[in-house]
Design a protein around this motif. Structure first.
Motif, PDB file in Angstrom:
ATOM      1  N   GLU A   1       0.831  -1.204   0.000  1.00  0.00           N
ATOM      2  CA  GLU A   1       0.000   0.000   0.000  1.00  0.00           C
ATOM      3  C   GLU A   1       0.867   1.255   0.000  1.00  0.00           C
ATOM      4  O   GLU A   1       0.559   2.253  -0.670  1.00  0.00           O
ATOM      5  N   ALA A   2       1.974   1.215   0.743  1.00  0.00           N
ATOM      6  CA  ALA A   2       2.883   2.356   0.765  1.00  0.00           C
ATOM      7  C   ALA A   2       3.510   2.595  -0.599  1.00  0.00           C
ATOM      8  O   ALA A   2       3.770   3.732  -1.002  1.00  0.00           O
ATOM      9  N   LEU A   3       3.729   1.516  -1.348  1.00  0.00           N
ATOM     10  CA  LEU A   3       4.394   1.633  -2.641  1.00  0.00           C
ATOM     11  C   LEU A   3       3.473   2.131  -3.752  1.00  0.00           C
ATOM     12  O   LEU A   3       3.890   2.927  -4.593  1.00  0.00           O
ATOM     13  N   ASN A   4       2.246   1.647  -3.781  1.00  0.00           N
ATOM     14  CA  ASN A   4       1.384   2.039  -4.908  1.00  0.00           C
ATOM     15  C   ASN A   4       0.160   2.850  -4.516  1.00  0.00           C
ATOM     16  O   ASN A   4      -0.648   3.225  -5.360  1.00  0.00           O
ATOM     17  N   GLY A   5       0.006   3.116  -3.209  1.00  0.00           N
ATOM     18  CA  GLY A   5      -1.062   4.007  -2.768  1.00  0.00           C
ATOM     19  C   GLY A   5      -2.438   3.404  -2.717  1.00  0.00           C
ATOM     20  O   GLY A   5      -3.409   4.086  -2.395  1.00  0.00           O
ATOM     21  N   THR A   6      -2.564   2.112  -3.008  1.00  0.00           N
ATOM     22  CA  THR A   6      -3.869   1.454  -2.941  1.00  0.00           C
ATOM     23  C   THR A   6      -3.781   0.232  -2.036  1.00  0.00           C
ATOM     24  O   THR A   6      -2.707  -0.339  -1.851  1.00  0.00           O
ATOM     25  N   ILE A   7      -4.899  -0.173  -1.500  1.00  0.00           N
ATOM     26  CA  ILE A   7      -4.945  -1.325  -0.613  1.00  0.00           C
ATOM     27  C   ILE A   7      -4.953  -2.605  -1.435  1.00  0.00           C
ATOM     28  O   ILE A   7      -5.799  -2.782  -2.312  1.00  0.00           O
TER      29      ILE A   7
ATOM     30  N   PRO B   1       2.719  -5.678 -10.824  1.00  0.00           N
ATOM     31  CA  PRO B   1       3.529  -4.559 -11.308  1.00  0.00           C
ATOM     32  C   PRO B   1       4.921  -4.581 -10.688  1.00  0.00           C
ATOM     33  O   PRO B   1       5.091  -4.952  -9.524  1.00  0.00           O
ATOM     34  N   ARG B   2       5.903  -4.153 -11.447  1.00  0.00           N
ATOM     35  CA  ARG B   2       7.289  -4.158 -10.988  1.00  0.00           C
ATOM     36  C   ARG B   2       7.476  -3.305  -9.732  1.00  0.00           C
ATOM     37  O   ARG B   2       8.313  -3.629  -8.885  1.00  0.00           O
ATOM     38  N   ILE B   3       6.687  -2.265  -9.577  1.00  0.00           N
ATOM     39  CA  ILE B   3       6.856  -1.374  -8.425  1.00  0.00           C
ATOM     40  C   ILE B   3       6.656  -2.104  -7.099  1.00  0.00           C
ATOM     41  O   ILE B   3       7.188  -1.711  -6.067  1.00  0.00           O
ATOM     42  N   LEU B   4       5.888  -3.203  -7.119  1.00  0.00           N
ATOM     43  CA  LEU B   4       5.604  -3.931  -5.889  1.00  0.00           C
ATOM     44  C   LEU B   4       6.639  -5.007  -5.583  1.00  0.00           C
ATOM     45  O   LEU B   4       6.586  -5.633  -4.518  1.00  0.00           O
ATOM     46  N   ALA B   5       7.577  -5.230  -6.489  1.00  0.00           N
ATOM     47  CA  ALA B   5       8.554  -6.305  -6.311  1.00  0.00           C
ATOM     48  C   ALA B   5       9.320  -6.218  -4.991  1.00  0.00           C
ATOM     49  O   ALA B   5       9.561  -7.254  -4.348  1.00  0.00           O
ATOM     50  N   PRO B   6       9.743  -5.022  -4.541  1.00  0.00           N
ATOM     51  CA  PRO B   6      10.540  -4.989  -3.305  1.00  0.00           C
ATOM     52  C   PRO B   6       9.892  -5.650  -2.093  1.00  0.00           C
ATOM     53  O   PRO B   6      10.582  -6.272  -1.283  1.00  0.00           O
TER      54      PRO B   6
ATOM     55  N   SER C   1      18.321  -5.955  -6.266  1.00  0.00           N
ATOM     56  CA  SER C   1      18.163  -4.539  -6.599  1.00  0.00           C
ATOM     57  C   SER C   1      18.339  -4.283  -8.093  1.00  0.00           C
ATOM     58  O   SER C   1      17.798  -3.316  -8.635  1.00  0.00           O
ATOM     59  N   LEU C   2      19.068  -5.162  -8.763  1.00  0.00           N
ATOM     60  CA  LEU C   2      19.299  -5.012 -10.204  1.00  0.00           C
ATOM     61  C   LEU C   2      18.219  -5.696 -11.036  1.00  0.00           C
ATOM     62  O   LEU C   2      17.824  -5.193 -12.084  1.00  0.00           O
ATOM     63  N   THR C   3      17.738  -6.841 -10.577  1.00  0.00           N
ATOM     64  CA  THR C   3      16.818  -7.640 -11.384  1.00  0.00           C
ATOM     65  C   THR C   3      15.363  -7.544 -10.957  1.00  0.00           C
ATOM     66  O   THR C   3      14.464  -7.754 -11.776  1.00  0.00           O
ATOM     67  N   HIS C   4      15.115  -7.279  -9.656  1.00  0.00           N
ATOM     68  CA  HIS C   4      13.768  -7.328  -9.084  1.00  0.00           C
ATOM     69  C   HIS C   4      13.089  -8.680  -9.295  1.00  0.00           C
ATOM     70  O   HIS C   4      11.867  -8.778  -9.336  1.00  0.00           O
ATOM     71  N   ARG C   5      13.887  -9.728  -9.411  1.00  0.00           N
ATOM     72  CA  ARG C   5      13.338 -11.082  -9.569  1.00  0.00           C
ATOM     73  C   ARG C   5      13.062 -11.641  -8.179  1.00  0.00           C
ATOM     74  O   ARG C   5      13.963 -12.110  -7.477  1.00  0.00           O
ATOM     75  N   TRP C   6      11.798 -11.634  -7.780  1.00  0.00           N
ATOM     76  CA  TRP C   6      11.433 -12.031  -6.429  1.00  0.00           C
ATOM     77  C   TRP C   6      10.965 -13.477  -6.325  1.00  0.00           C
ATOM     78  O   TRP C   6      10.900 -14.035  -5.228  1.00  0.00           O
TER      79      TRP C   6
END
Length: 259
Positions: free
Chosen positions: A133-139, A207-212, A252-257
């Motif tokens: 939620e902090a990353l993309n602003g939605t629940i 979405p890639r933004i949520l990968a972390p 951090s380079l690939t975001h492969r989770w």
């Protein structure tokens, strides 16, 4: 506790989540850092005293302060102040994270695989959903959205593996299992693998933004392989500091989770 203090606490005591914060967009960092710093405090609170009642009171204090934020009451606290600034009334929902730690205050072992899974859902999974939620602003609702289901599955799989990795220490604190037999540990590892596979199969929908927030950490496979061999094998499966840092750097380079 300013944002800098939150960052320092995470760097020293939760380095993987500190790394996650650094990968996040700048606008999301205050929310992530304060959330993860709060989680760190909530995990510590019930362990600060061997008296269950005192430990319970510590957790209750956090619950009441979070509810105060939800009611719009101003805060003057090193962590709660930046938390309120970053999250506003939404921070009241974090009281659920504190409530999930009540079992830790009682220092009672868990009954078996289902109880472990429930504990991980209430702590690790809930935390991952708030972080998303902090990353993309939605629940991210696991009951209503594909994103929520993927996050919940991955977080449960990762959380179960991390719980297994911590089990040798947890047993000594009275927070492990009543029956820590290899058979029970194998069942927990099998559930973790199932959840990780479930998340991996849906990875293209996230979405890639949520990968972390889905970062699995280092040595996950080694822990799951060691679990059926018993607690002694788990104790030797902890990754080295070099391996941990390398894994985080590669992520951090690939975001492969996915695993």
């Amino acid at each position: 506790m300013s944002l800098q203090d939150c960052a320092a606490a995470l760097r020293d005591h939760d380095p993987d989540r500190f790394g996650i914060c650094l990968m996040a967009p700048a606008k999301a960092r205050p929310g992530l850092m304060t959330l993860y710093a709060l989680n760190l405090e909530l995990a510590r609170a019930p362990l600060a005293s061997n008296e269950p009642l005192i430990a319970e009171m510590r957790l209750q204090w956090w619950i009441e302060r979070l509810e105060d934020i939800g009611a719009g009451k101003p805060q003057s606290h090193e962590l709660l102040t930046p938390l309120a600034e970053a999250w506003g009334p939404r921070a009241a929902a974090f009281a659920a994270l504190a409530g999930a730690r009540r079992r830790d205050a009682a220092r009672e072992p868990l009954e078996g695989p289902e109880a472990v899974a429930a504990y991980v859902r209430d702590t690790t999974v809930a935390l991952a959903l708030f972080a998303a939620e902090a990353l993309n602003g939605t629940i991210a609702d696991p009951a209503a959205t594909a994103e929520g289901r993927i996050i919940a599955a991955q977080a449960e799989g990762v959380g179960l593996a991390h719980w297994l990795a911590a089990l040798p220490a947890l047993q000594g604190l009275g927070l492990g299992l009543w029956d820590p037999s290899p058979q029970v540990l194998a069942q927990i590892a099998a559930r973790a693998r199932k959840k990780l596979a479930e998340a991996k199969a849906q990875r293209r929908q996230l979405p890639r933004i949520l990968a972390p927030v889905l970062f699995p950490g280092a040595g996950l496979r080694a822990v799951l392989d060691a679990a059926p061999k018993g607690i002694e094998a788990l104790a030797s499966a902890v990754p080295s500091e070099f391996r941990r840092r390398f894994t985080l750097g590669a992520f951090s380079l690939t975001h492969r989770w996915w695993i």
